[in-house]
Design a protein around this motif. Structure first.
Motif, PDB file in Angstrom:
ATOM      1  N   VAL A  41       0.846  -1.199   0.000  1.00 54.80           N
ATOM      2  CA  VAL A  41       0.000   0.000   0.000  1.00 54.80           C
ATOM      3  C   VAL A  41       0.880   1.247   0.000  1.00 54.80           C
ATOM      4  CG1 VAL A  41      -1.619   1.363   1.413  1.00 54.80           C
ATOM      5  CG2 VAL A  41      -2.006  -1.096   1.073  1.00 54.80           C
ATOM      6  N   ARG A  42       1.893   1.234   0.829  1.00 49.95           N
ATOM      7  CA  ARG A  42       2.776   2.410   0.914  1.00 49.95           C
ATOM      8  C   ARG A  42       3.525   2.626  -0.403  1.00 49.95           C
ATOM      9  NH1 ARG A  42       3.292   0.627   6.410  1.00 49.95           N
ATOM     10  NH2 ARG A  42       5.140  -0.627   5.936  1.00 49.95           N
ATOM     11  N   VAL A  43       4.021   1.509  -0.966  1.00 51.81           N
ATOM     12  CA  VAL A  43       4.751   1.613  -2.236  1.00 51.81           C
ATOM     13  C   VAL A  43       3.818   2.127  -3.329  1.00 51.81           C
ATOM     14  CG1 VAL A  43       6.000   0.305  -4.011  1.00 51.81           C
ATOM     15  CG2 VAL A  43       6.374  -0.214  -1.592  1.00 51.81           C
ATOM     16  N   ALA A  44       2.595   1.608  -3.370  1.00 53.00           N
ATOM     17  CA  ALA A  44       1.625   2.006  -4.383  1.00 53.00           C
ATOM     18  C   ALA A  44       1.288   3.485  -4.245  1.00 53.00           C
ATOM     19  CB  ALA A  44       0.363   1.160  -4.264  1.00 53.00           C
ATOM     20  N   ARG A  45       1.103   3.920  -3.014  1.00 58.97           N
ATOM     21  CA  ARG A  45       0.738   5.337  -2.794  1.00 58.97           C
ATOM     22  C   ARG A  45       1.877   6.250  -3.214  1.00 58.97           C
ATOM     23  NH1 ARG A  45      -3.888   7.120  -0.168  1.00 58.97           N
ATOM     24  NH2 ARG A  45      -5.321   5.369   0.080  1.00 58.97           N
ATOM     25  N   ALA A  46       3.108   5.808  -3.015  1.00 57.34           N
ATOM     26  CA  ALA A  46       4.257   6.590  -3.464  1.00 57.34           C
ATOM     27  C   ALA A  46       4.236   6.755  -4.977  1.00 57.34           C
ATOM     28  CB  ALA A  46       5.546   5.936  -3.006  1.00 57.34           C
ATOM     29  N   LYS A  47       3.638   5.765  -5.648  1.00 58.18           N
ATOM     30  CA  LYS A  47       3.511   5.834  -7.108  1.00 58.18           C
ATOM     31  C   LYS A  47       2.230   6.545  -7.533  1.00 58.18           C
ATOM     32  CE  LYS A  47       4.616   2.164  -9.569  1.00 58.18           C
ATOM     33  NZ  LYS A  47       4.633   0.733 -10.025  1.00 58.18           N
ATOM     34  N   GLY A  48       1.454   7.005  -6.564  1.00 55.10           N
ATOM     35  CA  GLY A  48       0.238   7.733  -6.882  1.00 55.10           C
ATOM     36  C   GLY A  48      -1.010   6.881  -6.997  1.00 55.10           C
ATOM     37  N   ILE A  49      -0.911   5.611  -6.660  1.00 56.58           N
ATOM     38  CA  ILE A  49      -2.097   4.745  -6.696  1.00 56.58           C
ATOM     39  C   ILE A  49      -2.807   4.853  -5.342  1.00 56.58           C
ATOM     40  CG2 ILE A  49      -2.953   2.384  -6.991  1.00 56.58           C
ATOM     41  CD1 ILE A  49      -0.239   1.785  -8.429  1.00 56.58           C
ATOM     42  N   LYS A  50      -4.085   5.164  -5.350  1.00 49.79           N
ATOM     43  CA  LYS A  50      -4.823   5.282  -4.093  1.00 49.79           C
ATOM     44  C   LYS A  50      -5.293   3.898  -3.634  1.00 49.79           C
ATOM     45  CE  LYS A  50      -6.275  10.065  -4.354  1.00 49.79           C
ATOM     46  NZ  LYS A  50      -7.399  10.978  -4.545  1.00 49.79           N
ATOM     47  N   LEU A  51      -4.354   3.222  -3.017  1.00 48.38           N
ATOM     48  CA  LEU A  51      -4.601   1.853  -2.564  1.00 48.38           C
ATOM     49  C   LEU A  51      -4.704   1.837  -1.039  1.00 48.38           C
ATOM     50  CD1 LEU A  51      -4.723  -1.159  -3.514  1.00 48.38           C
ATOM     51  CD2 LEU A  51      -2.238  -1.243  -3.255  1.00 48.38           C
TER      52      LEU A  51
END
Lengths: 71, 252, 355
Positions: free
Chosen positions: C267-277
């Motif tokens: 989740v943290r990695v995805a959010r860093a990429k701009g994905i609202k996970l």
């Protein structure tokens, strides 16, 4: 009062008491109890020696034994 | 001259006074009665917890006035261990048949005996699975016909019967191991005295105790109750001799 | 005790059980949870309890059954093949309405499998395993601290509902070390022996009988309806979920236990990429937090179930969300544990770049 008291409703007519009575006073009666068994019965209370053989072999805890004592 | 009636024998207080589901002449009733008498005589009613088996005695808890639990098939000694460990001052006994104890529950009985903790086992050996219709048990005699040994038990196809009392007596854990027979008034008296010792082994905290009771199954043996008693004497006792196989110091 | 101590999971969970009032433990060695019985064998005698090493898992669970009938706080622990052997006892305990706690450190299967972390006993834990219509409450901690805290709840829930409560972890949680704090200490002298317990009559005017046998069909149906009513009550009251980064989430990962822990990093990695996970983590897998999941359905574009098993948790997610939002699944089996990036890759493969 009876020396051999047989709870006829508990008796399942297995005949074990009849087979072990040393004075041969137990028989299978020709009556039916509520469950359809012919209960054991004592034919001569006075002859009972209180040996307890019948109560010992009875699998249905149907027999109680008493003996007169002088008060 | 006034006369009073002295009680020679009456029903035990621990007996719930119901008609049992056992077949006519089945000696389960005799073993039950001896248990109830001893619980009364030894003043154990308030501290007894019985563990009932799967098999003919599955409804055993219906017939007594002390606390009871109903175990899974063969697991009564494990359950009794759990109960005894949590309540060491209580009197805990299992009541098991030969399929329950000597087949599916062999591991549990051997290890309960090996631990040697004070629980008591009443073991009914009637040479077959009575409740399920008379199949071959670990105690079925060679040559004996059952519904799953229709031509008679043979060593080649079915192996040999197990003498549980002798086997458990080899262990260091048990305090008292005996085999008795419920076939006659004299042997029933002896059975009660063996059970008393077994109960005492627990009450006095000495150790594990078991009484194996040679019993009848008239329905599945296809014999009358009286013939069944004779069969115990003629056929069963020669293979399963009566006696005390282990008596630890202090057991009386 | 309020200070944090560094402990191995399997030992911390054992101490957690003791702090929760457990005084009786019956068990049989099996990897990867041997530190739990070993710890119990040292610690229980110190607190007036008893540890018994049984001859098998079959015997363990039946010793637990006996102790449970006496109304004490009792538990066993094992790992997958051992838990399989306990299913008979768990069914009997459930059918008899007595409480106990069982911990499963799940490992790879089927059969002997291996000793690596897995979640493949999900169905066995939440759907059945033993015979008959019964349920257990199943708690799935994702950290040692949470496991310790949940043990207090486990015993309370077991006593409250007279049910088997399972705590499912895996070798990963069991073998790692984390700082842990024992926040609740149950004073066992305050625990009363229940009135139904078979502890000898001791003056009681009736005998207590504990059995799972009811021969007459109408009677057994009545008993089952009583159990069902209890389970319905548990479903209404006891389901729990952790919602992580869900406030603005377009997508959710649904995972529990160890897998959820790893998915948090995803989740943290995805959010860093701009994905609202975000992450929806069932803490109780039975009762399954279906209502909580459903509440998110209108806000979500999709959910990826991630588990160390093949579509087991996914089945419950489908039952809760099927037809409401697009569902994806990713899992590894046999004790293989995917990393955060692997999960993210699976997410992107199934849901695009999440935008």
């Amino acid at each position: 009062m009876e020396r051999v008291s047989i709870d006829e409703q508990q008796c399942k007519s297995c005949g074990l008491c009849v087979s072990v009575c040393p004075v041969k006073i137990l028989i299978i009666s020709d009556r039916l109890n509520a469950r359809g068994f012919r209960p054991a019965q004592c034919t001569d209370q006075d002859k009972c020696t209180s040996c307890s053989s019948c109560a010992l072999v009875c699998p249905d805890i149907a027999i109680a034994l008493y003996r007169e004592v002088k008060a | 001259m006034a006369e009073e009636m002295k009680v020679i024998y009456e029903r035990p207080r621990s007996w719930a006074n119901k008609v049992t589901h056992y077949c006519p002449g089945c000696t389960h009733g005799v073993a039950h009665r001896l248990v109830a008498e001893l619980v009364d005589e030894m003043g154990l009613l308030d501290k007894t917890i019985a563990v009932w088996p799967v098999g003919c005695a599955v409804l055993g808890y219906e017939y007594f006035t002390f606390d009871s639990v109903e175990a899974a098939h063969g697991r009564a000694p494990a359950m009794a261990t759990g109960i005894k460990v949590t309540n060491p001052d209580n009197f805990v006994f299992t009541y098991q048949g030969d399929g329950d104890l000597a087949s599916i529950g062999m591991a549990e009985i051997v290890h309960a005996a090996a631990r040697g903790w004070p629980i008591t086992v009443i073991f009914i050996n009637n040479g077959n699975y009575g409740m399920t219709g008379g199949q071959m048990a670990p105690t079925t005699l060679l040559g004996q016909k059952t519904t799953t040994s229709p031509l008679g038990r043979t060593p080649q196809t079915n192996g040999f019967p197990i003498r549980v009392a002798e086997m458990l007596a080899q262990l260091d854990g048990p305090a008292y191991i005996a085999r008795v027979s419920l076939d006659s008034p004299v042997n029933i008296r002896k059975a009660k005295s063996a059970m008393r010792k077994a109960f005492n082994a627990q009450v006095r905290g000495i150790g594990f105790s078991m009484v194996e009771c040679l019993s009848t199954c008239p329905t599945n043996w296809k014999l009358t109750p009286v013939e069944s008693m004779e069969r115990i004497r003629k056929e069963v006792m020669p293979y399963f001799p009566l006696g005390e196989f282990k008596v630890a110091q202090g057991v009386l | 005790m309020s200070d944090k101590v560094l402990m191995k999971g399997a030992e911390a969970l054992a101490e957690g059980a003791i702090q929760a009032g457990c005084r009786f433990y019956f068990g049989y060695p099996i990897t990867p949870q041997n530190e739990t019985p070993e710890y119990m064998s040292r610690r229980l005698p110190e607190v007036g309890g008893r540890f018994v090493q049984a001859e098998s898992e079959v015997a363990s669970i039946n010793m637990v059954y006996g102790a449970a009938c006496a109304g004490v706080r009792v538990m066993t622990s094992s790992s997958s093949p051992g838990i399989s052997l306990m299913q008979e006892g768990i069914s009997y305990i459930s059918g008899s309405n007595v409480p106990c706690v069982v911990m499963n450190a799940m490992r790879g299967g089927p059969g002997l499998g291996n000793i690596a972390p897995a979640q493949a006993d999900y169905f066995q834990a939440v759907k059945g395993g033993g015979n008959g219509d019964y349920k257990r409450i199943v708690l799935a901690p994702s950290s040692i601290q949470e496991g310790v805290d949940l043990f207090v709840d486990a015993f309370e829930l077991a006593d409250k509902y007279r049910m088997v409560v399972m705590v499912i972890v895996d070798g990963l949680i069991g073998q790692m070390m984390e700082p842990v704090e024992f926040k609740t200490k149950v004073d066992v002298s305050t625990l009363k022996t229940p009135e139904w317990a078979t502890v000898g009559r001791h003056g009681r005017d009736h005998a207590n009988v504990i059995t799972s046998l009811t021969l007459d069909a109408a009677g057994l149906e009545k008993w089952n309806l009583k159990l069902q009513a209890k389970y319905a009550q548990v479903e209404r009251s006891e389901s729990r979920i952790e919602e992580y980064q869900m406030d603005d989430a377009d997508y959710a990962i649904i995972a529990y236990g160890t897998m959820a822990r790893i998915a948090k990093t995803t989740v943290r990695v995805a959010r860093a990429k701009g994905i609202k996970l975000g992450l929806l983590r069932p803490i109780t897998v039975w009762p399954f937090p279906a209502k909580q999941l459903q509440a998110y359905a209108p806000k979500l574009k999709g959910a990826l179930t991630v588990e160390l098993a093949y579509r087991q948790l996914f089945e419950d997610v489908q039952l809760a969300l099927c037809g409401k939002i697009p569902l994806g699944w990713f899992g590894r089996g046999g004790g293989v544990v995917p990393g955060p990036q692997e999960i993210l890759a699976a997410f992107e493969e199934q849901f695009g770049k999440g935008r």
